[in-house]
Design an enzyme around this catalytic site. Structure first.
Site, PDB file in Angstrom:
ATOM      1  N   LYS A 280     -45.903 -76.706  51.211  1.00  0.00           N
ATOM      2  CA  LYS A 280     -46.830 -77.841  51.174  1.00  0.00           C
ATOM      3  C   LYS A 280     -47.749 -77.752  52.401  1.00  0.00           C
ATOM      4  CE  LYS A 280     -46.197 -82.582  49.648  1.00  0.00           C
ATOM      5  NZ  LYS A 280     -45.252 -83.569  49.169  1.00  0.00           N
ATOM      6  N   GLU A 364     -36.447 -95.450  40.473  1.00  0.00           N
ATOM      7  CA  GLU A 364     -36.585 -96.901  40.600  1.00  0.00           C
ATOM      8  C   GLU A 364     -35.531 -97.653  39.797  1.00  0.00           C
ATOM      9  OE1 GLU A 364     -39.131 -94.799  40.152  1.00  0.00           O
ATOM     10  OE2 GLU A 364     -40.372 -95.068  41.930  1.00  0.00           O
ATOM     11  N   ARG A 392     -41.337 -99.573  36.228  1.00  0.00           N
ATOM     12  CA  ARG A 392     -40.371 -98.698  35.574  1.00  0.00           C
ATOM     13  C   ARG A 392     -38.984 -99.327  35.515  1.00  0.00           C
ATOM     14  NH1 ARG A 392     -40.770 -92.554  36.950  1.00  0.00           N
ATOM     15  NH2 ARG A 392     -42.499 -92.828  35.516  1.00  0.00           N
TER      16      ARG A 392
HETATM   17  C1  LIG Z   1     -42.422 -93.541  39.702  1.00  0.00           C
HETATM   18  C2  LIG Z   1     -43.038 -93.103  40.985  1.00  0.00           C
HETATM   19  N1  LIG Z   1     -42.468 -93.430  42.153  1.00  0.00           N
HETATM   20  C3  LIG Z   1     -43.012 -93.045  43.322  1.00  0.00           C
HETATM   21  C4  LIG Z   1     -44.164 -92.308  43.332  1.00  0.00           C
HETATM   22  C5  LIG Z   1     -44.817 -91.934  44.642  1.00  0.00           C
HETATM   23  N2  LIG Z   1     -44.922 -90.484  44.789  1.00  0.00           N
HETATM   24  C6  LIG Z   1     -46.060 -89.822  44.552  1.00  0.00           C
HETATM   25  S1  LIG Z   1     -45.920 -88.196  44.769  1.00  0.00           S
HETATM   26  C7  LIG Z   1     -44.311 -88.347  45.259  1.00  0.00           C
HETATM   27  C8  LIG Z   1     -43.530 -87.159  45.680  1.00  0.00           C
HETATM   28  C9  LIG Z   1     -43.785 -86.014  44.795  1.00  0.00           C
HETATM   29  O1  LIG Z   1     -43.045 -84.926  45.235  1.00  0.00           O
HETATM   30  P1  LIG Z   1     -43.003 -83.642  44.348  1.00  0.00           P
HETATM   31  O2  LIG Z   1     -42.945 -84.027  42.901  1.00  0.00           O
HETATM   32  O3  LIG Z   1     -41.932 -82.753  44.843  1.00  0.00           O
HETATM   33  O4  LIG Z   1     -44.434 -83.000  44.560  1.00  0.00           O
HETATM   34  P2  LIG Z   1     -45.108 -82.478  45.914  1.00  0.00           P
HETATM   35  O5  LIG Z   1     -45.993 -83.585  46.404  1.00  0.00           O
HETATM   36  O6  LIG Z   1     -44.030 -82.141  46.878  1.00  0.00           O
HETATM   37  O7  LIG Z   1     -45.889 -81.318  45.476  1.00  0.00           O
HETATM   38  C10 LIG Z   1     -43.900 -89.679  45.223  1.00  0.00           C
HETATM   39  C11 LIG Z   1     -42.577 -90.165  45.599  1.00  0.00           C
HETATM   40  C12 LIG Z   1     -44.750 -91.998  42.090  1.00  0.00           C
HETATM   41  N3  LIG Z   1     -45.889 -91.320  42.004  1.00  0.00           N
HETATM   42  N4  LIG Z   1     -44.172 -92.394  40.948  1.00  0.00           N
END
Ligand SMILES: Cc1ncc(C[n+]2csc(CCOP(=O)(O)OP(=O)(O)O)c2C)c(N)n1
Length: 636
Positions: A280, A364, A392
């Site tokens: 990242k 959630e 959710r």
């Molecule tokens: C239901 C939900 N909860 C929380 C989030 C907030 N959120 C956005 S991106 C993310 C982390 C994503 O991590 P990953 O899927 O590993 O992708 P990366 O950013 O590391 O590429 C979170 C917790 C969300 N988008 N949707």
């Protein structure tokens, strides 16, 4: 030197490039991301991590015929750059410009919109089954981060995939990060695969091999790299047990390895999971050093990565600091986040009360049921989840918490517009979706100090409570040294006189607007009472009824959809009592609101003092000629 990027108008332009040109294009894309996001803000780290992976996907597959489904889709900026949106890319996340997520209405290459995590595998399976039903042969590729594997729905999809289709590619983009460090057993499991000595040996061998042949002869390299890719295939039991053939782990920054592995998986006649390792923030030192901050951020200095300090504490910080104070005195208080320790500011709480802090991952529903379990044993769980993500967990709120009348506190951050993120992230529905559930108390603070009081009120209340508060900073009202309890269901009268002909009921951050409107009305010769409603449930019907019987018109102000919101609650109360006083309601219309700056969006949709006065004016005209007699003031 002319940029290759400037000649990329569709994925077809990517397919004709050599490996060396693709590598140069990757660098140019990184430069473009860093420069544009320095102005517009956005998900820099996640996108820097998937530059090569997205290039390889477009090199091997053929959108829009083939379909890419990106989980959350915050990492789709490169996909946008490669699919005919390069010239608009500088508008990303600005009003009228490109959205920061996949949007079906934006491009035929965006086959599925998202913003919430964990949806990619299910949606991709739906598309694959539709294809199988039609008897066509397009590919469906789901790209999901390692944190998507903390979501329950990802497993619900995994449980189904092999039963329903033979052809679906899932790419696991493993960078070890959610927004914060990824958590839980699955993160540890991925780590075990990656650090397995077997993989290390194969990986360094493949790496040396690619270096040796360089980018000179694409055809020869294609053949050789395919052998290398095959050598790198290493099965892992969890996905295989679920019926998906496992490939990987593959270095997600190694274009030849990626391309040839994707070519291999494309030919499989059973569903596949390809495990790709990425970094990242790759290519931007500040993002590598501060992965959490650079997951998603506002404008920054493109050289140093520095951002403007926010100065005043945010609502999230006031929430966390108050909770620390309350937990210092009450050892039953525990705090739960669903993968948002930074966004909710609960990382501050974690530092002070590490044993009372739980990050459950992007889960959630689990967070809410977990809280319900804790509450049955005398604990006071405080669940901090953004208003939009709590959607959710609707059923657990009804079935597990409210039905059993358990004392769980929901702190709904971003209870208003999210601004630049747009409709997937605006938190504009929670009053409607919570107000109809028996037992729950729903409140909205007018400022920071009242948020602290409401949190204290909530943890002392023996039943479910939800508090919504907006993103960012408030009015800057200093908090008392220790918060005080507020009587449940009591509004606060901020202004009244014996000449009032209008009563303005406002909730939360709309209270200052109510005061502004009252001042303007005063300048025009009208007297208006201002009430900080504080509770949408239980509504202070005594106050509502009093004013409705004593003024000519009510005005309700809410930073929430009108349908089912606070103004609706006021109307219901009046209807039940047979009171016909007109009610003018200000709030968000029955549309999904696009992304943009909050002030611009509020002006556009009529959530301003000027628009409220305009809506009120026809009612004012009715009674200008007949000033009201003096009347008694409201007292409890
Ligand atoms: C239901 C939900 N909860 C929380 C989030 C907030 N959120 C956005 S991106 C993310 C982390 C994503 O991590 P990953 O899927 O590993 O992708 P990366 O950013 O590391 O590429 C979170 C917790 C969300 N988008 N949707």
């Amino acid at each position: 030197m002319a940029r290759i990027l400037d000649g990329i108008n569709s994925p077809a332009d990517v397919k004709i490039l050599s490996i060396a040109q693709l590598q140069q294009l990757a660098e140019e894309i990184r430069e473009e991301l860093i420069t544009v996001l320095a102005k517009n803000g956005g998900h820099l780290g996640p996108n820097l991590g998937v530059v090569e992976l997205t290039l390889a996907m477009h090199y091997v597959f053929d959108t829009p015929k083939d379909h890419f489904v990106f989980d959350v889709s915050h990492q789709a900026y490169i996909h946008k750059l490669l699919t005919g949106r390069r010239e608009q890319f500088h508008t990303i996340r600005t009003a009228g410009g490109l959205n920061g997520f996949m949007l079906r209405s934006e491009s035929e290459h965006d086959s599925y919109g998202a913003g919430h995590a964990g949806t990619a595998l299910s949606a991709a399976l739906g598309m694959a089954v539709a294809r199988d039903q039609r008897g066509t042969d397009e590919h469906v590729v789901a790209l999901a981060g390692d944190a998507a594997f903390t979501c329950g729905i990802t497993y619900e999809a995994l449980n189904n995939i092999a039963h329903h289709t033979k052809k679906l590619i899932v790419i696991l983009n493993d960078n070890e990060w959610s927004i914060d460090k990824n958590v839980g057993a699955i993160a540890a499991y991925f780590n075990r695969i990656v650090t397995h000595p077997h993989f290390d040996a194969l990986h360094s061998r493949a790496g040396k091999f690619v270096k040796m042949i360089g980018g000179k002869n694409a055809y020869r390299m294609a053949q050789k790299a395919e052998e290398a890719a095959k050598n790198m295939l290493w099965p892992s039991i969890i996905f295989e047990e679920l019926g998906l053939k496992y490939y990987g782990p593959v270095d997600g920054h190694d274009l030849p390895a990626l391309i040839h592995t994707l070519e291999t998986v494309k030919r499989q006649d059973r569903p596949v999971l390809l495990h790709v390792l990425t970094t990242k923030g790759k290519g931007f030192e500040p993002a590598l050093l501060r992965q959490k901050k650079f997951h998603g951020l506002g404008p920054y200095d493109p050289e140093t990565g520095e951002t403007q300090p926010s100065g005043q504490p945010t609502y999230s910080e006031i929430f966390a600091d108050t909770l620390i104070k309350l937990a210092n005195q009450n050892d039953k208080i525990v705090a739960i986040t669903a993968a948002m320790p930074n966004g909710t500011a609960l990382d501050r709480f974690q530092l002070k009360h590490p044993s009372k802090y739980f990050d459950v991952g992007i889960a959630e529903e689990h967070a809410v049921i977990f809280a319900a379990g804790l509450a049955t044993k005398g604990y006071r769980p405080v669940v901090a989840i953004y208003s939009t993500f709590l959607q959710r967990a609707f059923d657990p709120i009804v079935h597990d918490v409210c039905l059993q009348n358990l004392p769980v506190v929901f702190c709904m951050d971003r209870g208003s517009l999210s601004g630049d993120d747009g409709p997937t992230h605006h938190g504009l529905f929670d009053i409607s979706y919570l107000r109809g559930i028996p037992n729950i108390v729903h409140m909205v603070p007018k400022d920071e100090d009242e948020l602290a009081d409401m949190l204290q009120t909530a943890v002392l209340h023996n039943g479910p409570v939800a508090i919504r508060y907006p993103r960012g900073v408030g009015r800057g009202t200093p908090c008392k040294p220790f918060p005080k309890q507020i009587p449940i269901g009591e509004a606060e009268i901020l202004r009244q006189s014996d000449r009032d002909t209008i009563a303005i009921f406002a909730i939360g951050a709309m209270v200052p607007m109510a005061e502004e409107i009252a001042l303007q009305l005063e300048r025009e010769g009208f007297s208006a009472a201002v009430i900080n409603a504080r509770f949408t449930k239980p509504l202070d019907t005594q106050t509502v009824e009093f004013f409705a019987r004593n003024v000519e018109v009510l005005l309700t102000l809410e930073d929430h959809v009108l349908m089912g919101g606070f103004g609706s609650a006021v109307l219901e109360a009046l209807s039940d009592r047979g009171i016909a006083t007109p009610v003018v309601r200000i709030g968000w219309p029955d549309n999904f609101i696009e992304h943009g700056k909050p002030d611009q969006l509020r002006a556009k949709y009529g959530l301003s003092a000027a628009a409220a006065l305009e809506k009120l004016r026809p009612f004012l005209l009715r009674f200008t000629s007949a000033p009201r007699r003096s009347q008694k003031l409201f007292t409890r």
